[in-house]
Design an enzyme around this catalytic site. Structure first.
Site, short mmCIF file in Angstrom:
data_model
loop_
_atom_site.label_atom_id
_atom_site.label_comp_id
_atom_site.label_asym_id
_atom_site.label_seq_id
_atom_site.Cartn_x
_atom_site.Cartn_y
_atom_site.Cartn_z
CG ASP A 8 -0.32 0.22 2.53
OD1 ASP A 8 0.93 0.29 2.58
OD2 ASP A 8 -1.04 0.35 3.54
CG HIS A 9 -0.59 4.82 1.60
ND1 HIS A 9 -1.67 3.96 1.71
CD2 HIS A 9 -0.53 5.50 2.76
CE1 HIS A 9 -2.23 4.13 2.90
NE2 HIS A 9 -1.55 5.06 3.56
CB CYS A 65 1.01 -2.36 4.86
SG CYS A 65 1.05 -3.38 6.34
N GLY A 66 2.56 -0.19 6.04
CA GLY A 66 3.33 0.66 6.95
C GLY A 66 3.98 -0.15 8.06
CB THR A 67 2.61 -1.73 11.00
OG1 THR A 67 1.38 -2.26 10.46
CG2 THR A 67 2.36 -0.33 11.54
N GLY A 68 3.35 -3.68 8.47
CA GLY A 68 3.39 -5.12 8.17
C GLY A 68 2.22 -5.86 8.79
N GLY A 70 -1.40 -4.96 8.81
CA GLY A 70 -2.61 -5.07 8.00
C GLY A 70 -2.44 -6.10 6.89
CG HIS A 98 10.50 -23.39 13.46
ND1 HIS A 98 10.61 -23.09 14.79
CD2 HIS A 98 11.62 -24.08 13.13
CE1 HIS A 98 11.76 -23.59 15.26
NE2 HIS A 98 12.40 -24.18 14.27
CG ASN A 99 6.19 -20.28 11.38
OD1 ASN A 99 7.08 -19.47 11.69
ND2 ASN A 99 5.50 -20.91 12.28
NE ARG A 109 3.56 4.94 6.98
CZ ARG A 109 2.24 5.08 6.92
NH1 ARG A 109 1.49 4.65 7.90
NH2 ARG A 109 1.68 5.67 5.88
NE ARG A 132 10.28 -29.42 16.84
CZ ARG A 132 11.52 -29.28 16.38
NH1 ARG A 132 12.06 -30.21 15.60
NH2 ARG A 132 12.23 -28.20 16.66
CG HIS A 133 8.78 -27.25 12.48
ND1 HIS A 133 8.47 -26.55 13.62
CD2 HIS A 133 10.08 -27.62 12.59
CE1 HIS A 133 9.55 -26.48 14.39
NE2 HIS A 133 10.54 -27.13 13.79
NE ARG A 136 4.95 -28.46 16.76
CZ ARG A 136 6.17 -28.40 17.28
NH1 ARG A 136 7.07 -27.56 16.79
NH2 ARG A 136 6.51 -29.17 18.29
C1 RB5 Z 1 -1.70 3.08 6.41
O1 RB5 Z 1 -1.69 4.30 7.04
C2 RB5 Z 1 -1.35 1.98 7.41
O2 RB5 Z 1 -2.38 1.82 8.30
C3 RB5 Z 1 -1.05 0.69 6.67
O3 RB5 Z 1 0.03 0.87 5.83
C4 RB5 Z 1 -0.69 -0.51 7.52
O4 RB5 Z 1 0.39 -0.22 8.35
C5 RB5 Z 1 -1.80 -1.15 8.23
O5 RB5 Z 1 -1.63 -2.11 8.97
#
Ligand code: RB5
Length: 153
Positions: A8-9, A65-68, A70, A98-99, A109, A132-133, A136
């Site tokens: 995303d942005h 995404c910003g945080t990973g 979403g 493992h996964n 970000r 074992r993985h 699971r």
């Molecule tokens: C967008 O502002 C932000 O919410 C998105 O990139 C993401 O981090 C959501 O989890």
């Protein structure tokens, strides 16, 4: 290996860097968007890659995404997807061993470009341990199938 890539942005700039990283190493990828840093909704982009990997049209995906967070949430709604947010080399390695992670999720970000490239390298070159993985993961699969049958997904 064919990789589907999307952001995303909040992840757009890092996606462009990761694209160059893959291109330089002649790793086959397709960019599913977004194509600018204009505000947009991560489920639209993450869903495209997760669907393509779930349909086995692509071997793996990378979502940013910003945080990973979403992107992780949306991707894991698709049956057969094991999307893992990774913020360091250790989690990238274990997400594969493992996964059997099939979608790597990065936070544009949160993680700097150089570290993100090292994470991608580790994730692409580490094999699943099985054993074992696998047992699971089979249990996760069974739960997915049960939820589908009951119509709760
Ligand atoms: C967008 O502002 C932000 O919410 C998105 O990139 C993401 O981090 C959501 O989890």
């Amino acid at each position: 290996m064919r990789i589907g890539l999307a952001a995303d942005h909040g992840g757009y700039k890092l996606k462009e860097e990761i694209k160059n990283f893959l291109k330089d190493r002649k790793i086959n990828y397709e960019d599913f968007g977004t194509y600018s840093d204009e505000s947009t909704d991560y489920p639209d982009w993450g869903g495209k890659v997760a669907q393509a990997v779930a349909d086995q049209k692509f071997d793996r995906g990378i979502l940013i995404c910003g945080t990973g967070l979403g992107m992780t949430i949306i991707a894991n709604k698709f049956p057969g997807i094991r999307a893992t947010p990774c913020y360091d080399i250790f989690t990238a390695r274990l997400s594969r061993k493992h996964n059997n992670s099939n979608i790597l999720v990065l936070g544009g970000r949160v993680t700097g470009v150089d570290l993100a490239k090292e994470i991608v390298k580790e994730w692409l070159t580490t094999d699943f341990d099985g054993g074992r993985h696998q047992r699971r993961i089979n249990k996760i699969r069974q739960i997915e199938q049960r939820c589908f049958k009951e119509g709760s997904i």
